[in-house]
Design an enzyme around this catalytic site. Structure first.
Site, PDB file in Angstrom:
ATOM      1  N   ARG A  59      65.801  14.728 -33.672  1.00 57.67           N
ATOM      2  CA  ARG A  59      64.464  15.112 -33.267  1.00 57.67           C
ATOM      3  C   ARG A  59      63.398  14.061 -33.545  1.00 57.67           C
ATOM      4  NH1 ARG A  59      67.522  19.159 -33.957  1.00 57.67           N
ATOM      5  NH2 ARG A  59      68.223  17.921 -35.687  1.00 57.67           N
ATOM      6  N   THR A  60      63.386  13.525 -34.758  1.00 56.29           N
ATOM      7  CA  THR A  60      62.264  12.669 -35.131  1.00 56.29           C
ATOM      8  C   THR A  60      62.261  11.396 -34.282  1.00 56.29           C
ATOM      9  OG1 THR A  60      62.556  13.528 -37.358  1.00 56.29           O
ATOM     10  CG2 THR A  60      61.074  11.655 -37.104  1.00 56.29           C
ATOM     11  N   LYS A  90      74.556  -5.938 -44.130  1.00 55.01           N
ATOM     12  CA  LYS A  90      74.944  -7.101 -44.946  1.00 55.01           C
ATOM     13  C   LYS A  90      74.166  -7.124 -46.253  1.00 55.01           C
ATOM     14  CE  LYS A  90      75.018  -9.384 -40.524  1.00 55.01           C
ATOM     15  NZ  LYS A  90      74.155 -10.236 -39.702  1.00 55.01           N
ATOM     16  N   ARG A 112      62.704   5.513 -40.948  1.00 49.81           N
ATOM     17  CA  ARG A 112      63.369   6.503 -41.825  1.00 49.81           C
ATOM     18  C   ARG A 112      64.243   5.720 -42.797  1.00 49.81           C
ATOM     19  NH1 ARG A 112      66.295  11.999 -39.920  1.00 49.81           N
ATOM     20  NH2 ARG A 112      64.087  12.566 -39.808  1.00 49.81           N
ATOM     21  N   HIS A 141      58.487  13.934 -45.547  1.00 49.66           N
ATOM     22  CA  HIS A 141      58.636  13.820 -44.096  1.00 49.66           C
ATOM     23  C   HIS A 141      57.286  14.270 -43.527  1.00 49.66           C
ATOM     24  CE1 HIS A 141      60.409  13.631 -40.247  1.00 49.66           C
ATOM     25  NE2 HIS A 141      61.494  14.350 -40.425  1.00 49.66           N
TER      26      HIS A 141
END
Ligand code: CP
Length: 314
Positions: A59-60, A90, A112, A141
């Site tokens: 969704r986000t 890495k 995120r 959030h």
């Protein structure tokens, strides 16, 4: 738009004032809905967004990418799993990654991350506005919190005076943290936290709510508070954070027993994804808004935030 270290980063719910939410954010979300219904506009033409996600999202990420598209801007880079599909695999640090992204001169970074994003980590480094699309430890959030608040406002017409019951993994759920901080800005709010003791809401949020005059009570049985709740906000057990939910510790599931107790005007929310914490019959109940109004609110909220950051004067 409040600023964060001189730039309009979106990091935590506490950065938004009640005045900004009521006088600017809610009206702008309504305006974005009209733009969406009319097929979009070119308000953000030429604006470039990077969406960089170290954890999976449906969704986000999608709603941010649709949001800038409906406003005429572009997504120039997007990854759904930066730990695997970027040099994060890495071992490259977030700081180096942010500095490099900045050199390409995007207009906004939606990020995120699986650790805390704070002023010391991102805001002090990035000249490009960064939007926290979910972080961890303790975790917030904020754009989800805003879309949840807008969903509640749309239904009731106001926020003051409501009783909100949050259920499930409150310890590791970042959405309930962000929503709690936002509710703390309003008056005569009561919050019921319903969770097993091992997944209780952390003390930082409870202390904030106490300081802001919110009435908070904790329970282990949803049946005790469901009839008096205006909003039931269910959450998933965050097994990826090590959370475990033992049904013997209380009653946390929304099922027909709970539906039968609710007022006709109560709404049932969930940030999604949902698993077994909501019985399938709840999806068809008119009080469930998690697959409808909350999704719409997510798109319009993210359109509003992008407009505020990228075209504040238009
Ligand atoms: N609510 C939410 O953040 O959903 P995603 O993880 O799918 O983005």
């Amino acid at each position: 738009m409040p600023t964060f270290d001189g730039f309009p980063h979106v990091m935590v719910s506490q950065q938004f004032s009640r005045q900004w939410i009521v006088e600017e954010f809610f009206p702008l979300v309504d305006q974005m809905k009209h733009i969406f219904v009319s097929g979009g506009c070119d308000m953000l033409k030429g604006k470039r967004m990077v969406s960089f996600f170290y954890q999976p999202s449906t969704r986000t990420r999608m709603s941010f990418e649709f949001a800038i598209g409906y406003l005429g801007g572009n997504v120039l880079f997007s990854t759904e799993n930066a730990r695997e599909f970027s040099s994060g695999a890495k071992g490259e640090s977030l700081k180096d990654t942010i500095l490099v992204i900045n050199r390409y001169r995007p207009d906004v970074i939606v990020l995120r991350y699986d650790r805390e994003l704070g002023s010391e980590v991102v805001s002090g480094i990035s000249r490009v506005p960064v939007i926290n699309a979910g972080d961890r430890n303790p975790g917030q959030h904020p754009t989800q919190g805003l879309l949840d608040l807008n969903t509640i406002k749309k239904h009731f017409g106001h926020i003051d005076g409501l009783t909100v019951t949050m259920v499930g993994d409150l310890k590791n759920g970042r959405t309930v943290r962000s929503l709690s901080y936002l509710l703390g800005k309003f008056g005569r709010i009561s919050i019921n936290f319903v969770s097993p003791p091992n997944l209780a809401m952390k003390s930082d949020v409870k202390e904030y709510l106490f300081k802001h005059g919110v009435e908070v009570e904790e329970f282990t049985d949803l049946r005790r508070v469901a009839p008096a709740s205006d909003v039931i906000y269910q959450t998933r057990t965050q097994t990826e954070c090590g959370s475990t939910m033992n049904g013997k510790d209380g009653y946390f599931r929304i099922d027909q027993t709970i539906l039968d107790m609710l007022n006709t005007d109560t709404i049932i929310m969930h940030p999604l994804p949902k698993l077994d914490e909501i019985a399938s019959e709840v999806d068809d109940d008119s009080r469930a808004v998690y697959l409808t109004d909350q999704i719409d609110s997510g798109l319009f909220t993210r359109m509003a935030l992008l407009k505020m950051i990228l075209a504040p004067k238009r």
